[in-house]
Design an enzyme around this catalytic site. Structure first.
Site, PDB file in Angstrom:
ATOM      1  N   VAL A 143     -30.895   7.560  33.922  1.00  0.00           N
ATOM      2  CA  VAL A 143     -29.983   7.677  35.063  1.00  0.00           C
ATOM      3  C   VAL A 143     -30.712   7.341  36.361  1.00  0.00           C
ATOM      4  O   VAL A 143     -30.225   6.558  37.182  1.00  0.00           O
ATOM      5  CB  VAL A 143     -29.405   9.108  35.134  1.00  0.00           C
ATOM      6  N   LYS A 198     -45.918   7.212  33.541  1.00  0.00           N
ATOM      7  CA  LYS A 198     -44.679   6.421  33.618  1.00  0.00           C
ATOM      8  C   LYS A 198     -44.642   5.624  34.930  1.00  0.00           C
ATOM      9  O   LYS A 198     -44.321   4.437  34.953  1.00  0.00           O
ATOM     10  CB  LYS A 198     -43.480   7.373  33.549  1.00  0.00           C
ATOM     11  N   THR A 219     -26.774  15.777  34.684  1.00  0.00           N
ATOM     12  CA  THR A 219     -25.625  16.478  34.104  1.00  0.00           C
ATOM     13  C   THR A 219     -25.943  17.966  34.030  1.00  0.00           C
ATOM     14  O   THR A 219     -26.887  18.375  33.355  1.00  0.00           O
ATOM     15  CB  THR A 219     -25.334  15.935  32.704  1.00  0.00           C
ATOM     16  N   GLU A 243     -22.723  11.248  37.087  1.00  0.00           N
ATOM     17  CA  GLU A 243     -22.826   9.844  36.655  1.00  0.00           C
ATOM     18  C   GLU A 243     -22.070   9.658  35.341  1.00  0.00           C
ATOM     19  O   GLU A 243     -22.016  10.552  34.510  1.00  0.00           O
ATOM     20  CB  GLU A 243     -24.275   9.410  36.546  1.00  0.00           C
ATOM     21  N   CYS A 297     -26.350  12.356  25.498  1.00  0.00           N
ATOM     22  CA  CYS A 297     -25.357  13.026  26.349  1.00  0.00           C
ATOM     23  C   CYS A 297     -24.364  13.899  25.595  1.00  0.00           C
ATOM     24  O   CYS A 297     -24.305  15.104  25.817  1.00  0.00           O
ATOM     25  CB  CYS A 297     -24.607  11.990  27.171  1.00  0.00           C
TER      26      CYS A 297
HETATM   27  C1  UDX Z   1     -21.832   8.774  27.335  1.00  0.00           C
HETATM   28  C2  UDX Z   1     -20.622   8.614  28.271  1.00  0.00           C
HETATM   29  O1  UDX Z   1     -19.784   7.570  27.794  1.00  0.00           O
HETATM   30  C3  UDX Z   1     -21.092   8.333  29.682  1.00  0.00           C
HETATM   31  O2  UDX Z   1     -19.965   8.281  30.548  1.00  0.00           O
HETATM   32  C4  UDX Z   1     -22.033   9.438  30.119  1.00  0.00           C
HETATM   33  O3  UDX Z   1     -22.552   9.179  31.384  1.00  0.00           O
HETATM   34  C5  UDX Z   1     -23.180   9.595  29.147  1.00  0.00           C
HETATM   35  O4  UDX Z   1     -22.668   9.804  27.824  1.00  0.00           O
HETATM   36  P1  UDX Z   1     -23.544   7.151  26.075  1.00  0.00           P
HETATM   37  O5  UDX Z   1     -24.053   8.383  25.407  1.00  0.00           O
HETATM   38  O6  UDX Z   1     -24.508   6.178  26.649  1.00  0.00           O
HETATM   39  O7  UDX Z   1     -22.533   7.538  27.273  1.00  0.00           O
HETATM   40  O8  UDX Z   1     -22.711   6.340  25.003  1.00  0.00           O
HETATM   41  P2  UDX Z   1     -21.193   6.102  24.591  1.00  0.00           P
HETATM   42  O9  UDX Z   1     -20.956   4.644  24.568  1.00  0.00           O
HETATM   43  O10 UDX Z   1     -20.250   6.927  25.356  1.00  0.00           O
HETATM   44  O11 UDX Z   1     -21.242   6.588  23.071  1.00  0.00           O
HETATM   45  C6  UDX Z   1     -21.572   7.924  22.727  1.00  0.00           C
HETATM   46  C7  UDX Z   1     -21.560   8.114  21.235  1.00  0.00           C
HETATM   47  O12 UDX Z   1     -20.238   8.072  20.722  1.00  0.00           O
HETATM   48  C8  UDX Z   1     -22.322   7.034  20.451  1.00  0.00           C
HETATM   49  O13 UDX Z   1     -23.038   7.679  19.423  1.00  0.00           O
HETATM   50  C9  UDX Z   1     -21.236   6.152  19.877  1.00  0.00           C
HETATM   51  O14 UDX Z   1     -21.625   5.527  18.687  1.00  0.00           O
HETATM   52  C10 UDX Z   1     -20.140   7.176  19.633  1.00  0.00           C
HETATM   53  N1  UDX Z   1     -18.780   6.610  19.632  1.00  0.00           N
HETATM   54  C11 UDX Z   1     -18.254   6.095  20.770  1.00  0.00           C
HETATM   55  C12 UDX Z   1     -18.028   6.636  18.461  1.00  0.00           C
HETATM   56  O15 UDX Z   1     -18.493   7.104  17.405  1.00  0.00           O
HETATM   57  N2  UDX Z   1     -16.756   6.157  18.502  1.00  0.00           N
HETATM   58  C13 UDX Z   1     -16.191   5.660  19.631  1.00  0.00           C
HETATM   59  O16 UDX Z   1     -15.013   5.259  19.571  1.00  0.00           O
HETATM   60  C14 UDX Z   1     -16.968   5.618  20.796  1.00  0.00           C
END
Ligand code: UDX
Length: 431
Positions: free
Chosen positions: A11, A35, A121, A151, A260
Site C-alpha cells: 500500500v 528494504k 486497514t 485504500e 487482506c
Molecule cells: C482485496 C480488495 O479487493 C481490495 O479492495 C483491498 O484493498 C485489498 O483486498 P486483493 O487481496 O489484492 O484485494 O485481491 P482481490 O482481487 O480482491 O482477490 C482476493 C481473493 O479473492 C483472491 O484470493 C482471489 O482469488 C479471490 N477471488 C476473487 C475469488 O475467489 N473469486 C472472485 O470472484 C474474486
C-alpha cells in the site's frame, strides 16, 4: 505538496509512487533499513506490474525518495500517510502496535501543523486512538488533523486502481483537512465521499467482508452444483445479470486468499465481538472459505484414488495472478496437504517461485508450465495466470502420465479438453 508515507509495503509504495506521479514530493519511509537500502538502488521488494518502472522514473525526476528515518519523514512533510502493516494476532484481532508506534513518532518529531492520513486497514475507532496518542505525546501544542482514507487497491492492478478508483473515501472532521485531502486527490477527477471518521473506517472492513461473502456464497453454490451436475459458471452468469447482484466476485474457485480478506474478516469479526455484536454471517463466510479448500482436496483425492507416491503438477502458487504474494495462497495449503498424504509435487509459477522455495522444501520447481506437466499423474490449476490459459494442450497431453486436469479456477472449457481426451474436473462443474 510534501508528503511522507510511513510504511513501504504494497500500500505504502504504490500510494507513494502514484502521489509522486501526480506531482507531489514524496518520501517513502520504512523502519526496515535493508528494504530502504534496496529501494534506493531500485530493488523493489514486491512484484507489482509497472511499479519498478514508475519508481525509477519518479526517483529520477526527484519527486520520490526513500528513508529509514521516521524523523526525516515527519519533519519534511505537511501530510503524513500511515501505511504500516496491521497483521493478525492469534485471536484474529488486528495488531496495532505499528500504528501506535508511528503515532508516537509523529508526535515526537512534528514541528508544526500536520495532516495525518490513516491508510492501513484498521478496526473502527483507530483514528480516535491515533489522535489521542499524538495529543498525549506532543511536546508543543501544534495543531494536527487525523483523517481516515481507506485504500481499495487490488494486488496485481494496484497502480491502475489508484489512478482510476471507483471511489475515494475520506473520513474527517475539519475544513482544513477537507481542503488538503481534496486537493491531493483532485487530479484523479473522481468522486470523493466525505464521511465522518468512524464511517470511513467501517466502509473499508464492511466492503472487504461483503466481497468475501460473495465469494463464499458462490463457492457454497459450487459445491451444490457438483452434487447435482449444474455448472456454477452458468449459475453465476445468470445471477450476475441482475444489476442488484452484479457479476463481479462470483468466480467459484479455491476460496479467497491474500493478505487482506482473511485478515480483515478476522479483524472485523473480532471488533464486532468486542463491541457486543455477534456477526455470525461472517463467521460462516470464513468457515465456508476453509471448507472450499477441503472440498477441492477431496476432489483431487477421489480422482487419484491413492495419493501416496503419485506425482502431481501444480500450476500457480501466488494467491492470485500478477503478484508474487504467497500470503494465504490456496496453492501452498494444497501442496502441503498433498505432500502430507505422500504425493510428490512439481510446481511452476511465473513470479512467485523465489518466494515459494523456502516454504516448500520438497517441491520440484520447474522452469515453465510444460516442465511441470512432464510425467505427472494429475495437473492442478491453482492460480489463473493468463499464460496457463494459452497452453498447447496437445503438447500437455503428451507430457502428462495420465490426462487428468483438475482446474481450481475454472479457466478452461471442459468440452474442449474432453474432446482432446482429457478427464477434466472444475469447481462446481463436471462433478
Ligand atoms: C482485496 C480488495 O479487493 C481490495 O479492495 C483491498 O484493498 C485489498 O483486498 P486483493 O487481496 O489484492 O484485494 O485481491 P482481490 O482481487 O480482491 O482477490 C482476493 C481473493 O479473492 C483472491 O484470493 C482471489 O482469488 C479471490 N477471488 C476473487 C475469488 O475467489 N473469486 C472472485 O470472484 C474474486
Amino acid at each position: 505538496m510534501n508528503i511522507s508515507i510511513i510504511g513501504s509495503g504494497y500500500v505504502g509504495l504504490v500510494t507513494g509512487v502514484c502521489l509522486a506521479e501526480l506531482g507531489n514530493k514524496v518520501i517513502c519511509a520504512d523502519s526496515d533499513a535493508k528494504k530502504i537500502k534496496g529501494l534506493k538502488k531500485n530493488i523493489v521488494p514486491i512484484y507489482e506490474p509497472g511499479l519498478e518502472e514508475l519508481i525509477a522514473s519518479n526517483v529520477k525526476n526527484k519527486r520520490l525518495k526513500f528513508t529509514s528515518s521516521i524523523k526525516e519523514a515527519v519533519l519534511k512533510s505537511e501530510v503524513i500517510f500511515i501505511a504500516v502493516g496491521t497483521p493478525s494476532l492469534e485471536n484474529g484481532e488486528a495488531d496495532l502496535t505499528g500504528i501506535e508506534n508511528v503515532a508516537q513518532n509523529i508526535a515526537k518529531y512534528m514541528d508544526g501543523y500536520r495532516l495525518i492520513v490513516e491508510k492501513s486497514t484498521v478496526p473502527v475507532e483507530t483514528c480516535f486512538w491515533i489522535k489521542k496518542t499524538i495529543a498525549a505525546n506532543l511536546k508543543n501544542k501544534y495543531k494536527f488533523d487525523v483523517v481516515s482514507n481507506p485504500e481499495f487497491l487490488k494486488e496485481g492492478s494496484a497502480i491502475n486502481d489508484f489512478n482510476y478508483p471507483d471511489r475515494i473515501i475520506v473520513g474527517l472532521e475539519s475544513i482544513k483537512a477537507r481542503e488538503m485531502i481534496t486537493s491531493i486527490y483532485k487530479p484523479l477527477n473522481k468522486p470523493i465521499l466525505i464521511t465522518n471518521i468512524k464511517s470511513a473506517e467501517l466502509i473499508k472492513h464492511a466492503s472487504n467482508a461483503f466481497l468475501a461473502t460473495k465469494i463464499s456464497f458462490i463457492n457454497a453454490v459450487s459445491q451444490l452444483c457438483d452434487k447435482v451436475g449444474a455448472d456454477v459458471t452458468e449459475v453465476a452468469r445468470g445471477m450476475g445479470l441482475d444489476n442488484r447482484i452484479g457479476k463481479y466476485f462470483l468466480h467459484a474457485g479455491l476460496g479467497y486468499g491474500g493478505s487482506c480478506f482473511p485478515k480483515d474478516l478476522d479483524a472485523f469479526i473480532n471488533i464486532a465481538d468486542k463491541l457486543g455484536v455477534d456477526f455470525k454471517l461472517l463467521k460462516a463466510v470464513r468457515q465456508t472459505n476453509i471448507q472450499q479448500l477441503e472440498f477441492f482436496l477431496k476432489k483431487v483425492k477421489n480422482s487419484l484414488w491413492m495419493v501416496k507416491s503419485k506425482t502431481i503438477g501444480v500450476l500457480g502458487l501466488s494467491f492470485k495472478p500478477n503478484t508474487d504474494d504467497l500470503r494465504n495462497a490456496p496453492a501452498i495449503y494444497l501442496i502441503r496437504a498433498l505432500e502430507k498424504e505422500g504425493a510428490k509435487i512439481k510446481a511452476y509459477d511465473p513470479k512467485a517461485m523465489a518466494k515459494a522455495k523456502p516454504l516448500l522444501k520438497n517441491v520440484v520447481f520447474c522452469k515453465d508450465a510444460y516442465s511441470a506437466c512432464r510425467g505427472v499423474d494429475c495437473l492442478i490449476i491453482a492460480t489463473e495466470w493468463n499464460e496457463f490459459k494459452e497452453l498447447d494442450f496437445v503438447k500437455v497431453k503428451k507430457l502428462l502420465r495420465r490426462p487428468l486436469i483438475i482446474d481450481g479456477r475454472n479457466i478452461y472449457d471442459p468440452a474442449a479438453l474432453q474432446a482432446l481426451g482429457f478427464t477434466y474436473l472444475g469447481v462446481g462443474k463436471n462433478g
